[in-house]
Design a protein around this motif. Structure first.
Motif, PDB file in Angstrom:
ATOM      1  N   ARG A   1       1.135   7.193 -12.222  1.00  0.00           N
ATOM      2  CA  ARG A   1       0.498   7.094 -10.885  1.00  0.00           C
ATOM      3  C   ARG A   1       0.256   5.526 -10.589  1.00  0.00           C
ATOM      4  NH1 ARG A   1      -0.619   9.057  -6.680  1.00  0.00           N
ATOM      5  NH2 ARG A   1      -2.541   8.677  -5.384  1.00  0.00           N
ATOM      6  N   LEU A   2       1.039   5.221  -9.632  1.00  0.00           N
ATOM      7  CA  LEU A   2       0.739   3.663  -9.001  1.00  0.00           C
ATOM      8  C   LEU A   2      -0.245   3.652  -8.052  1.00  0.00           C
ATOM      9  CD1 LEU A   2       1.476   0.531  -9.119  1.00  0.00           C
ATOM     10  CD2 LEU A   2       3.286   1.274  -7.276  1.00  0.00           C
ATOM     11  N   GLN A   3      -1.319   3.127  -8.094  1.00  0.00           N
ATOM     12  CA  GLN A   3      -2.308   3.123  -6.992  1.00  0.00           C
ATOM     13  C   GLN A   3      -2.453   1.707  -6.508  1.00  0.00           C
ATOM     14  OE1 GLN A   3      -4.300   5.960  -5.851  1.00  0.00           O
ATOM     15  NE2 GLN A   3      -4.603   4.183  -4.195  1.00  0.00           N
TER      16      GLN A   3
ATOM     17  N   ILE B   1       0.817  -1.246  -0.068  1.00  0.00           N
ATOM     18  CA  ILE B   1      -0.024  -0.085  -0.074  1.00  0.00           C
ATOM     19  C   ILE B   1       0.855   1.200  -0.008  1.00  0.00           C
ATOM     20  CG2 ILE B   1      -1.586   1.463   1.331  1.00  0.00           C
ATOM     21  CD1 ILE B   1      -3.169  -0.594   0.327  1.00  0.00           C
ATOM     22  N   SER B   2       1.656   1.376   0.746  1.00  0.00           N
ATOM     23  CA  SER B   2       2.681   2.351   0.898  1.00  0.00           C
ATOM     24  C   SER B   2       3.363   2.708  -0.373  1.00  0.00           C
ATOM     25  CB  SER B   2       3.778   2.042   2.058  1.00  0.00           C
ATOM     26  OG  SER B   2       4.721   1.097   1.667  1.00  0.00           O
ATOM     27  N   ASP B   3       3.465   1.828  -1.471  1.00  0.00           N
ATOM     28  CA  ASP B   3       4.129   2.351  -2.638  1.00  0.00           C
ATOM     29  C   ASP B   3       3.169   3.125  -3.357  1.00  0.00           C
ATOM     30  OD1 ASP B   3       5.338  -1.198  -2.764  1.00  0.00           O
ATOM     31  OD2 ASP B   3       6.516   0.690  -2.593  1.00  0.00           O
ATOM     32  N   THR B   4       1.901   3.387  -3.268  1.00  0.00           N
ATOM     33  CA  THR B   4       1.220   4.403  -3.994  1.00  0.00           C
ATOM     34  C   THR B   4       1.866   5.598  -4.057  1.00  0.00           C
ATOM     35  OG1 THR B   4      -1.008   3.112  -3.223  1.00  0.00           O
ATOM     36  CG2 THR B   4      -0.971   5.443  -3.938  1.00  0.00           C
ATOM     37  N   ALA B   5       1.940   6.201  -5.223  1.00  0.00           N
ATOM     38  CA  ALA B   5       2.883   7.448  -5.353  1.00  0.00           C
ATOM     39  C   ALA B   5       2.808   7.528  -7.102  1.00  0.00           C
ATOM     40  CB  ALA B   5       4.255   7.103  -4.775  1.00  0.00           C
ATOM     41  N   GLU B   6       3.546   8.678  -7.498  1.00  0.00           N
ATOM     42  CA  GLU B   6       3.574   9.017  -8.586  1.00  0.00           C
ATOM     43  C   GLU B   6       5.143   8.660  -9.285  1.00  0.00           C
ATOM     44  OE1 GLU B   6       1.154  10.787 -10.372  1.00  0.00           O
ATOM     45  OE2 GLU B   6       2.132  10.734 -12.379  1.00  0.00           O
TER      46      GLU B   6
END
Lengths: 113, 116
Positions: free
Chosen positions: B111-113, B83-88
């Motif tokens: 964008r990785l969601q 989850i914490s990899d969510t970022a651009e």
């Protein structure tokens, strides 16, 4: 770990006003840069600076923009007369070596109203 | 001049699934290659870089990227996302040995969601 420090983190200014964005690069770095990121868009190069002069500038970096390293530690970006389209996140970066080893600051969000 | 193409503007993925973020570049000279990550309301952080040597480079948090010169690609992969990899994520290049300050040219970002 050494950091690139940018101030302020947020700035709101009226159209036509002058703004100065400030950056303190890492002390032993020789190359300095400004980039900007308009909301939702990619990061764009503005200008690079080495040996107390501009090395390269993009077409975005017109006569309204200037950079300065006034005292050997600070690196500033001045926008002489801001326009609405100057609203963006501005990132300062420095590098010890040419071409790599960049460290970015956390950015200044500029809002022109 | 250099250009960077990130074909995927958004990549949704479930937690613990593998992911690949694609990056292709174009340049008339040799380049260094980078991946940067930008978490919400934060600056750009270097994730990993390719300068020379082994074409497979790794980051400390499980990401890896492989430089493929023939395909001019530098895809980013992670076998199991969190989850914490969510970022651009931004791919970037800079030219070798220009003799002066070398600018980074960025892609448009992916964008990785990550969701549960």
């Amino acid at each position: 770990e050494p950091e690139v420090t940018q101030t302020p983190s947020h700035q709101v200014t009226q159209m036509g006003q002058e703004v100065i964005l400030r950056c303190v690069p890492i002390s032993n770095h020789l190359y300095f840069y400004w980039y900007r990121q308009i909301l939702g868009q990619k990061v764009e190069f503005l200008v690079s600076f080495y040996n107390n002069e501009i090395s390269e500038k993009s077409e975005i970096f017109d006569d309204q923009f200037s950079v300065e390293r006034p005292d050997g530690s600070n690196f500033t970006l001045k926008i002489r007369s801001t326009k609405l389209e100057d609203s963006a996140m501005y990132f300062c970066a420095s590098s010890e070596r040419q071409g790599w080893g960049y460290t970015f600051g956390s950015g200044t969000r500029l809002t022109v109203v | 001049a250099q250009s960077v193409t990130q074909l995927d503007s958004q990549v949704p993925v479930f937690e613990e699934a593998p992911v690949e973020l694609r990056c292709n570049y174009s340049s008339s000279v040799s380049v260094y290659l980078f991946w940067y990550v930008q978490y919400p309301n934060q600056g750009l952080q270097l994730l990993l870089k390719y300068l020379s040597g082994s074409t497979l480079v790794e980051s400390i948090n499980g990401f890896e990227a492989e430089f493929n010169k023939s395909q001019t690609s530098f895809h980013l992969r992670k076998p199991s996302v969190h989850i914490s990899d969510t970022a651009e994520y931004f791919c970037a290049v800079s030219p070798l040995n220009t003799g002066t300050a070398s600018k980074l040219t960025f892609g448009t970002g992916t964008r990785l969601q990550v969701t549960l």
